[in-house]
Design an enzyme around this catalytic site. Structure first.
Site, PDB file in Angstrom:
ATOM      1  N   ASP A  99      70.563  59.903  27.169  1.00 31.51           N
ATOM      2  CA  ASP A  99      71.086  60.509  28.390  1.00 31.51           C
ATOM      3  C   ASP A  99      72.489  59.944  28.597  1.00 31.51           C
ATOM      4  O   ASP A  99      72.684  58.731  28.499  1.00 31.51           O
ATOM      5  CB  ASP A  99      70.176  60.092  29.567  1.00 31.51           C
ATOM      6  CG  ASP A  99      70.125  61.133  30.666  1.00 31.51           C
ATOM      7  OD1 ASP A  99      71.190  61.626  31.050  1.00 31.51           O
ATOM      8  OD2 ASP A  99      69.008  61.421  31.143  1.00 31.51           O
ATOM      9  N   ASP A 200      74.296  64.344  31.898  1.00 29.77           N
ATOM     10  CA  ASP A 200      73.975  64.361  33.323  1.00 29.77           C
ATOM     11  C   ASP A 200      75.047  65.114  34.124  1.00 29.77           C
ATOM     12  O   ASP A 200      76.245  64.851  33.947  1.00 29.77           O
ATOM     13  CB  ASP A 200      73.897  62.895  33.804  1.00 29.77           C
ATOM     14  CG  ASP A 200      73.324  62.753  35.195  1.00 29.77           C
ATOM     15  OD1 ASP A 200      72.144  63.095  35.386  1.00 29.77           O
ATOM     16  OD2 ASP A 200      74.055  62.297  36.099  1.00 29.77           O
ATOM     17  N   GLU A 254      73.185  69.235  31.706  1.00 25.45           N
ATOM     18  CA  GLU A 254      72.492  69.487  32.975  1.00 25.45           C
ATOM     19  C   GLU A 254      73.513  70.068  33.944  1.00 25.45           C
ATOM     20  O   GLU A 254      74.578  69.481  34.152  1.00 25.45           O
ATOM     21  CB  GLU A 254      71.925  68.188  33.539  1.00 25.45           C
ATOM     22  CG  GLU A 254      71.051  68.461  34.764  1.00 25.45           C
ATOM     23  CD  GLU A 254      71.115  67.385  35.837  1.00 25.45           C
ATOM     24  OE1 GLU A 254      70.220  67.364  36.692  1.00 25.45           O
ATOM     25  OE2 GLU A 254      72.069  66.579  35.835  1.00 25.45           O
ATOM     26  N   HIS A 325      62.344  64.561  35.669  1.00 19.70           N
ATOM     27  CA  HIS A 325      62.209  63.448  36.621  1.00 19.70           C
ATOM     28  C   HIS A 325      62.750  63.773  38.007  1.00 19.70           C
ATOM     29  O   HIS A 325      62.642  62.954  38.913  1.00 19.70           O
ATOM     30  CB  HIS A 325      62.922  62.222  36.044  1.00 19.70           C
ATOM     31  CG  HIS A 325      64.405  62.467  35.905  1.00 19.70           C
ATOM     32  ND1 HIS A 325      64.936  63.361  34.990  1.00 19.70           N
ATOM     33  CD2 HIS A 325      65.459  61.984  36.586  1.00 19.70           C
ATOM     34  CE1 HIS A 325      66.242  63.392  35.122  1.00 19.70           C
ATOM     35  NE2 HIS A 325      66.592  62.567  36.085  1.00 19.70           N
ATOM     36  N   ASP A 326      63.373  64.934  38.165  1.00 24.56           N
ATOM     37  CA  ASP A 326      63.909  65.325  39.473  1.00 24.56           C
ATOM     38  C   ASP A 326      63.057  66.412  40.143  1.00 24.56           C
ATOM     39  O   ASP A 326      63.376  66.844  41.251  1.00 24.56           O
ATOM     40  CB  ASP A 326      65.329  65.892  39.329  1.00 24.56           C
ATOM     41  CG  ASP A 326      66.329  64.854  38.858  1.00 24.56           C
ATOM     42  OD1 ASP A 326      66.142  63.666  39.153  1.00 24.56           O
ATOM     43  OD2 ASP A 326      67.302  65.252  38.185  1.00 24.56           O
TER      44      ASP A 326
HETATM   45  C1  NOJ Z   1      70.958  64.170  37.784  1.00 22.92           C
HETATM   46  C2  NOJ Z   1      69.844  63.275  37.395  1.00 22.92           C
HETATM   47  O1  NOJ Z   1      68.863  64.013  36.734  1.00 22.92           O
HETATM   48  C3  NOJ Z   1      69.345  62.626  38.648  1.00 22.92           C
HETATM   49  O2  NOJ Z   1      68.148  61.919  38.453  1.00 22.92           O
HETATM   50  C4  NOJ Z   1      70.428  61.739  39.184  1.00 22.92           C
HETATM   51  O3  NOJ Z   1      70.036  61.193  40.424  1.00 22.92           O
HETATM   52  C5  NOJ Z   1      71.727  62.508  39.378  1.00 22.92           C
HETATM   53  N1  NOJ Z   1      72.033  63.367  38.279  1.00 22.92           N
HETATM   54  C6  NOJ Z   1      72.872  61.566  39.528  1.00 22.92           C
HETATM   55  O4  NOJ Z   1      73.128  60.931  38.297  1.00 22.92           O
END
Ligand code: NOJ
Length: 565
Positions: A99, A200, A254, A325-326
């Site tokens: 990542d 990210d 992402e 994870h989000d």
């Molecule tokens: C996206 C990530 O998936 C998330 O977990 C994170 O809090 C934010 N970007 C900030 O890095």
């Protein structure tokens, strides 16, 4: 299939290291813990792991706040542990995708320390600083985690931008030195043998000239000035040339607020291989956006997925996911985790693993893990949930935690972050200590050991589907065609290629449903289903039970499933 790049044939499994497996009893997952469980990944049959950040970090955002890109976070292990992990994966023919958090660092990164203490020094311009009235932020941009995106720093006597937490200052991508530093870090890990990067929030790197105010009524105020910003294609093109060009790696961006037209510019002939769009996991937002629950209907989900499936041209390729994870657990969100946990988790698995694109499976999804309970805000660890919920309470939008608890238990990122449930021993076999986030109460019923020994099981179904995908070319690269687009219960599509056709039939509802498969004529044969007692060949009308999924193979000729039952 051999002419496809490896990542088009791959099924990727995401590991969130804090919550995967703890080897030393400190309650936090670690790299030796992942190594202990490598056979689980091997058995599952996945081809690559995306590992959420393991770099040195104060862990305010669980590693998405990096303080040293070249060191392993001491709580997760050592560089030698990481090397053993890479070797263990590669020995099993599993690739490792790291990542990369390039939009921001931790405020504890040496670059930021230098930047705030010595503005005229080498790192002075590494972040987005603005001088001005300590009472008035430079513009109205908001942090994704709530509140202003600006923090006043007394040491430097200036404001710095943070699109996420105050501990996550945004890097200044206009500065060519910053860009070189990031490419150097990425190449450093590539030389160690990693197979690619998940990038990210990578469409946020370029901020509009002059940092103008955003539309105050926007969902994320200011985002029109930093999502897909003016220089983003220049930066990502440069990253491609400096890092990815000429390698056999994958780049996955992402991308918040991404639309299909822009996605097609980022991939294909664009700078990246893959992107993560979010439209399909935003369809259940309510009037207050994310912190509200909206109704969702199957035709809408199908229509979003359908648009992203078809893309803009024949060559189009996308990512397939319901979880990470989000995101909350998909079986609790889109399925029925009480009455039909097995059935709806496997129906969702069928979608992710039989559509066109590269599937991403998140840890625990393969055993149908569910959302958790959070009785008070003190039980919530996630910085995003805590800050946003506090803001809603302080602003009087909701009275107290109890008034929004159902939303937190539906939506919070902590739902995905409860420890992986390995068995029914204390703490689900995740740790011998006190877990950093409590284990979900359902672990005696939902755990890997039980899923291994029981039949049917979500785990066994994932395994079979992954195997089937790998041995059935049309499931990877075949043409995709949706049937019954407006049906409130059925999700039916075909994948056609290599002179074969697979018909995917899912009753995505909690009620029985009959469907006429007559046009498949007796030549169709069952490839896989999430129920055992199914006839090998469909014969006219078939009765589907709640969340029943079946895959049939048939000759590519013929009219396919009829459009009306
Ligand atoms: C996206 C990530 O998936 C998330 O977990 C994170 O809090 C934010 N970007 C900030 O890095």
């Amino acid at each position: 299939m051999s002419e496809l790049p490896w990542w088009k044939n791959a099924v990727v499994y995401q590991i969130y290291p804090r919550s995967f497996n703890d080897s030393d009893g400190d309650g936090v997952g670690d790299i030796p813990g992942i190594i202990e469980r490598l056979d689980h990944l091997d058995d599952l049959g996945i081809d690559a792991v995306w590992l959420s950040p393991v770099y040195e970090s104060p862990q305010h955002d669980n590693g998405y706040d990096v303080s040293d890109y070249r060191a392993i976070h001491s709580g997760f292990g050592t560089t030698a542990d990481w090397e053993r992990l890479l070797e263990g994966l590669h020995d099993r023919d599993i690739r490792l995708v790291m990542d990369m958090v390039a939009n921001h660092t931790s405020s504890e990164h040496e670059w930021f320390r230098q930047s705030r203490s010595t503005p005229e020094g080498e790192h002075g311009d590494y972040y987005v600083w603005r001088e001005g009235d300590p009472e008035a932020p430079p513009n109205n941009w908001e942090s994704a985690f709530g509140g202003s995106a600006w923090e006043y720093d007394d040491e430097r006597g200036a404001w710095y931008l943070h699109l996420f937490d105050t501990n996550q200052p945004d890097l200044n991508w206009r500065n060519p030195r910053v860009r070189e530093e990031i490419y150097d870090v990425m190449n450093w890990w590539l030389e160690k043998g990693v197979d690619g990067y998940r990038l990210d929030v990578v469409n946020l790197l370029s901020k509009a000239e002059g940092l103008p105010d955003g539309d105050p009524s926007g969902e994320w105020v200011g985002s029109e000035h930093f999502v897909d910003g003016p220089r983003i294609f220049e930066y990502l093109g440069e990253m491609h040339d400096e890092v990815f060009a000429g390698t056999d790696t994958v780049s996955v961006g992402e991308m918040p607020q991404l639309d299909l037209e822009t996605a097609s510019e980022y991939t294909g002939d664009g700078p990246l291989d893959l992107v993560f769009p979010f439209e399909h996991v935003e369809l259940d937002f309510g009037d207050r956006g994310r912190w509200d629950i909206g109704e969702w209907r199957l035709p809408e989900l199908k229509s979003i997925l359908d648009r992203w499936q078809r893309g803009l041209d024949e060559e189009w390729w996308t990512t397939l996911f319901f979880e990470n994870h989000d995101q909350p657990r998909s079986v609790s969100r889109f399925g029925d985790d009480e009455r039909y946990r097995y059935e709806s988790a496997t129906a969702l698995a069928t979608i992710i693993l039989t559509l066109r694109g590269t599937p991403f499976v998140y840890q625990g999804q393969e055993i149908g893990m569910t959302n958790s309970t959070f009785a008070s805000l003190d039980d919530v660890a996630d910085v995003d949930s805590v800050r946003n919920v506090r803001e809603l309470i302080d602003g009087g939008v909701v009275k107290d935690y109890d008034a929004i608890r159902h939303v937190v238990e539906y939506r919070s990122r902590d739902n995905a972050r409860t420890p992986v449930q390995w068995d029914d021993s204390p703490n689900a076999g995740f740790t011998d200590g006190d877990p950093w986030l409590p284990v979900n109460d359902d672990y005696p019923e939902v755990n890997v050991a039980r899923e291994r020994s029981e039949s049917p099981s979500v785990l066994a179904y994932y395994r079979r589907l992954i195997e089937l995908r790998a041995s059935t070319p049309p499931l990877v690269s075949g043409r995709y065609n949706l049937h019954y687009p407006d049906d409130e219960q059925l999700f039916v599509y075909t994948r056609t290629g290599d002179n074969r056709r697979v018909v995917v039939v899912i009753n995505f509802s909690a009620d029985d449903r009959a469907i006429d498969l007559g046009p498949l004529d007796g030549s169709a044969s069952l490839l896989l289903g999430n129920h055992e007692d199914v006839p090998e060949s469909p014969d006219g009308a078939v009765d589907l039970r709640p969340y029943e999924a079946r895959l049939y193979e048939t000759e590519p000729r013929g009219s396919g499933p009829s459009e009306s039952p």
